[in-house]
Design a protein around this motif. Structure first.
Motif, PDB file in Angstrom:
ATOM      1  N   LYS A 232     -32.099  24.652   9.484  1.00 41.75           N
ATOM      2  CA  LYS A 232     -30.767  24.184   9.110  1.00 41.75           C
ATOM      3  C   LYS A 232     -30.515  22.783   9.664  1.00 41.75           C
ATOM      4  CE  LYS A 232     -25.897  25.551   9.289  1.00 41.75           C
ATOM      5  NZ  LYS A 232     -24.908  26.550   9.798  1.00 41.75           N
ATOM      6  N   GLN A 233     -30.963  22.555  10.903  1.00 37.70           N
ATOM      7  CA  GLN A 233     -30.807  21.226  11.503  1.00 37.70           C
ATOM      8  C   GLN A 233     -31.596  20.177  10.725  1.00 37.70           C
ATOM      9  OE1 GLN A 233     -31.369  21.059  15.850  1.00 37.70           O
ATOM     10  NE2 GLN A 233     -31.124  23.279  15.930  1.00 37.70           N
ATOM     11  N   ILE A 234     -32.809  20.547  10.316  1.00 36.06           N
ATOM     12  CA  ILE A 234     -33.658  19.618   9.559  1.00 36.06           C
ATOM     13  C   ILE A 234     -33.004  19.249   8.232  1.00 36.06           C
ATOM     14  CG2 ILE A 234     -35.821  19.450   8.243  1.00 36.06           C
ATOM     15  CD1 ILE A 234     -36.298  18.944  11.134  1.00 36.06           C
ATOM     16  N   GLU A 235     -32.515  20.249   7.525  1.00 34.29           N
ATOM     17  CA  GLU A 235     -31.904  19.994   6.218  1.00 34.29           C
ATOM     18  C   GLU A 235     -30.662  19.130   6.340  1.00 34.29           C
ATOM     19  OE1 GLU A 235     -31.352  23.863   4.511  1.00 34.29           O
ATOM     20  OE2 GLU A 235     -33.360  23.863   3.606  1.00 34.29           O
ATOM     21  N   GLU A 236     -29.871  19.388   7.382  1.00 30.67           N
ATOM     22  CA  GLU A 236     -28.646  18.609   7.575  1.00 30.67           C
ATOM     23  C   GLU A 236     -28.961  17.159   7.943  1.00 30.67           C
ATOM     24  OE1 GLU A 236     -26.571  20.760  10.571  1.00 30.67           O
ATOM     25  OE2 GLU A 236     -25.690  22.224   9.171  1.00 30.67           O
ATOM     26  N   THR A 237     -30.060  16.951   8.655  1.00 24.05           N
ATOM     27  CA  THR A 237     -30.405  15.606   9.131  1.00 24.05           C
ATOM     28  C   THR A 237     -31.196  14.798   8.097  1.00 24.05           C
ATOM     29  OG1 THR A 237     -30.546  16.507  11.378  1.00 24.05           O
ATOM     30  CG2 THR A 237     -31.474  14.319  11.022  1.00 24.05           C
ATOM     31  N   THR A 238     -32.079  15.465   7.358  1.00 19.66           N
ATOM     32  CA  THR A 238     -32.988  14.739   6.450  1.00 19.66           C
ATOM     33  C   THR A 238     -32.739  15.007   4.973  1.00 19.66           C
ATOM     34  OG1 THR A 238     -34.641  16.513   6.423  1.00 19.66           O
ATOM     35  CG2 THR A 238     -34.790  14.884   8.207  1.00 19.66           C
ATOM     36  N   ASN A 239     -32.071  16.113   4.662  1.00 19.41           N
ATOM     37  CA  ASN A 239     -31.872  16.543   3.278  1.00 19.41           C
ATOM     38  C   ASN A 239     -33.191  16.953   2.610  1.00 19.41           C
ATOM     39  OD1 ASN A 239     -29.950  17.142   1.293  1.00 19.41           O
ATOM     40  ND2 ASN A 239     -30.447  15.266   0.146  1.00 19.41           N
ATOM     41  N   PHE A 240     -34.221  17.241   3.424  1.00 24.31           N
ATOM     42  CA  PHE A 240     -35.498  17.695   2.874  1.00 24.31           C
ATOM     43  C   PHE A 240     -35.436  19.196   2.591  1.00 24.31           C
ATOM     44  CE2 PHE A 240     -38.233  14.220   5.132  1.00 24.31           C
ATOM     45  CZ  PHE A 240     -37.737  13.285   4.228  1.00 24.31           C
ATOM     46  N   ASP A 241     -36.141  19.618   1.554  1.00 24.16           N
ATOM     47  CA  ASP A 241     -36.235  21.033   1.210  1.00 24.16           C
ATOM     48  C   ASP A 241     -37.129  21.737   2.230  1.00 24.16           C
ATOM     49  OD1 ASP A 241     -35.948  23.372  -0.169  1.00 24.16           O
ATOM     50  OD2 ASP A 241     -37.500  22.928  -1.655  1.00 24.16           O
ATOM     51  N   THR A 242     -36.623  22.772   2.888  1.00 24.45           N
ATOM     52  CA  THR A 242     -37.397  23.446   3.935  1.00 24.45           C
ATOM     53  C   THR A 242     -37.525  24.940   3.643  1.00 24.45           C
ATOM     54  OG1 THR A 242     -35.460  23.922   5.317  1.00 24.45           O
ATOM     55  CG2 THR A 242     -36.577  21.821   5.675  1.00 24.45           C
ATOM     56  N   ARG A 243     -38.574  25.530   4.197  1.00 23.85           N
ATOM     57  CA  ARG A 243     -38.795  26.965   4.143  1.00 23.85           C
ATOM     58  C   ARG A 243     -39.182  27.436   5.547  1.00 23.85           C
ATOM     59  NH1 ARG A 243     -36.672  26.115   0.127  1.00 23.85           N
ATOM     60  NH2 ARG A 243     -37.079  26.888  -1.984  1.00 23.85           N
ATOM     61  N   VAL A 244     -38.900  28.698   5.856  1.00 24.38           N
ATOM     62  CA  VAL A 244     -39.155  29.233   7.189  1.00 24.38           C
ATOM     63  C   VAL A 244     -40.077  30.444   7.107  1.00 24.38           C
ATOM     64  CG1 VAL A 244     -38.124  30.231   9.267  1.00 24.38           C
ATOM     65  CG2 VAL A 244     -36.887  28.457   7.994  1.00 24.38           C
ATOM     66  N   SER A 245     -41.072  30.476   7.984  1.00 24.29           N
ATOM     67  CA  SER A 245     -41.939  31.648   8.135  1.00 24.29           C
ATOM     68  C   SER A 245     -41.867  32.102   9.590  1.00 24.29           C
ATOM     69  CB  SER A 245     -43.388  31.327   7.771  1.00 24.29           C
ATOM     70  OG  SER A 245     -43.542  31.165   6.374  1.00 24.29           O
ATOM     71  N   VAL A 246     -41.385  33.322   9.808  1.00 24.19           N
ATOM     72  CA  VAL A 246     -41.351  33.915  11.146  1.00 24.19           C
ATOM     73  C   VAL A 246     -42.529  34.876  11.228  1.00 24.19           C
ATOM     74  CG1 VAL A 246     -40.010  35.255  12.803  1.00 24.19           C
ATOM     75  CG2 VAL A 246     -38.836  33.709  11.215  1.00 24.19           C
ATOM     76  N   LEU A 247     -43.537  34.521  11.999  1.00 27.63           N
ATOM     77  CA  LEU A 247     -44.771  35.310  12.015  1.00 27.63           C
ATOM     78  C   LEU A 247     -44.591  36.652  12.709  1.00 27.63           C
ATOM     79  CD1 LEU A 247     -47.468  32.569  12.630  1.00 27.63           C
ATOM     80  CD2 LEU A 247     -46.457  33.356  10.493  1.00 27.63           C
ATOM     81  N   GLY A 248     -43.705  36.719  13.689  1.00 29.41           N
ATOM     82  CA  GLY A 248     -43.360  37.997  14.288  1.00 29.41           C
ATOM     83  C   GLY A 248     -44.523  38.767  14.880  1.00 29.41           C
ATOM     84  N   HIS A 249     -44.438  40.099  14.745  1.00 27.12           N
ATOM     85  CA  HIS A 249     -45.363  40.972  15.464  1.00 27.12           C
ATOM     86  C   HIS A 249     -46.777  40.990  14.898  1.00 27.12           C
ATOM     87  CE1 HIS A 249     -41.561  42.316  17.152  1.00 27.12           C
ATOM     88  NE2 HIS A 249     -42.258  42.818  18.150  1.00 27.12           N
ATOM     89  N   MET A 250     -47.005  40.348  13.758  1.00 24.82           N
ATOM     90  CA  MET A 250     -48.383  40.245  13.270  1.00 24.82           C
ATOM     91  C   MET A 250     -49.252  39.496  14.285  1.00 24.82           C
ATOM     92  SD  MET A 250     -48.254  37.219  10.380  1.00 24.82           S
ATOM     93  CE  MET A 250     -50.035  37.174  10.242  1.00 24.82           C
ATOM     94  N   GLN A 251     -48.614  38.695  15.141  1.00 18.93           N
ATOM     95  CA  GLN A 251     -49.356  37.942  16.152  1.00 18.93           C
ATOM     96  C   GLN A 251     -49.944  38.842  17.231  1.00 18.93           C
ATOM     97  OE1 GLN A 251     -46.895  34.097  17.118  1.00 18.93           O
ATOM     98  NE2 GLN A 251     -45.571  35.504  16.017  1.00 18.93           N
TER      99      GLN A 251
END
Length: 319
Positions: A232-251
């Motif tokens: 959210k911070q990235i999008e607000e600052t740069t207006n770039f399209d972003t996606r999020v991957s939370v790897l979680g317990h697979m690690q």
């Protein structure tokens, strides 16, 4: 000693089974009986304890997780809970205990040690945050799992020309994020041990975009903030399209790497050697490929440190 116990506690990590195997077989080699405690400290208090033989640990060196199972226990943090555990060990004739786990597991072993029951701690956690050892069991496997994910996500990021935020585990330590980010060629790495400037990160992203770079990989340690929050911070600052991957317990899962299998075997066997020498209250580790051990009470008073030279290098290489 004639009888020892072994348990795994806290979050599981790849290589715990290899450590259990080493403890059991090293002890039997020296004619010592070994008892497995099932379910961590909860199982210790309830007496979920069974004698192990060579066959009990056959064909487990390659398996992730822990055959002894694991759990966290609030009750064991109390004197009453600890006394229950000691009584169960006395009931089974257990004279020493090998505890495989992370920070919380060590604190349980420390409490038993302070009450006169000899324990040896073996560092089993993907976070790599235990002082007194360069590497903990499971860190290398988790690291390779994250790198594999970064490589796959980069393919998608390139195809769709997007900025991807990858959130990784590590609790309050940035070891996984830093090493995986550096090895995976991430443009930005956020770790708890170093402050970050949103303006600096935005400037780096814009600079890369300006020279024709259409995608970016940002690795965020969970101890800094959530991936969604940072996106959210990235999008607000740069207006770039972003996606999020939370790897979680697979690690935490998967077959341990050769490094973790060897490390676990060495540390598990060393723990038994210390008990054979009547050296309870120790925590084993590895430094410069040499086996070491420290006072388990003192080790928890130390702070985990991270090689910030690697962090500096990652920033220099991501220009």
């Amino acid at each position: 000693m004639k009888k020892i116990g072994v348990l795994t506690s806290g979050g599981d990590s790849p290589g715990m089974n290899a450590a259990v195997r080493a403890v059991v077989r090293k002890a039997i080699y020296h004619n010592i009986e070994v008892y497995g405690v099932y379910g961590g400290y909860s199982g210790l208090m309830s007496g979920n304890i069974k004698k192990l033989d060579l066959g009990s640990v056959g064909d487990i060196i390659h398996r992730g997780g822990t055959v002894l199972h694991s759990a966290r226990s609030e009750e064991f943090k109390t004197k009453e809970g600890q006394q229950k555990g000691i009584e169960q060990m006395k009931k089974h004739g257990i004279e020493g205990l090998v505890v495989i786990g992370g920070d919380g597991s060590y604190r349980g072993a420390k409490a038993l040690t302070e009450q006169g029951f000899p324990c040896v701690g073996v560092p089993g956690t993907i976070d790599n945050d235990i002082p007194g050892t360069q590497y903990t069991i499971g860190f290398d496997t988790a690291l390779n799992t994250v790198i594999d994910a970064i490589d796959k996500i980069r393919d998608t990021a390139t195809s769709h020309e997007r900025t991807f935020i990858i959130e990784v585990m590590g609790r309050d330590a940035g070891d996984i994020a830093l090493c995986a980010g550096l090895a995976g060629g991430a443009e930005t790495i956020l770790i708890p041990e170093a402050n970050y400037s949103m303006d600096e990160i935005a400037e780096r992203l814009k600079k890369g975009h300006g020279r024709g770079k259409k995608h970016s990989i940002i690795v965020v340690a969970e101890g800094v903030c959530s991936g969604m929050e940072f996106a959210k911070q990235i999008e607000e600052t740069t207006n770039f399209d972003t996606r999020v991957s939370v790897l979680g317990h697979m690690q935490r899962g998967g077959s341990p790497t050769a490094f973790d299998r060897v490390l676990a075997s060495r540390l598990g066997a060393h723990a038994v050697e210390l008990l054979l020498e009547d050296k309870g209250g120790r925590a084993v580790g590895i430094q410069n490929n040499n086996l070491v051990d420290h006072d388990i009470i003192e080790i928890l008073d130390r702070e985990h440190t991270l090689d910030l030279d690697l962090y500096k290098l990652s920033k220099e290489l991501s220009i």
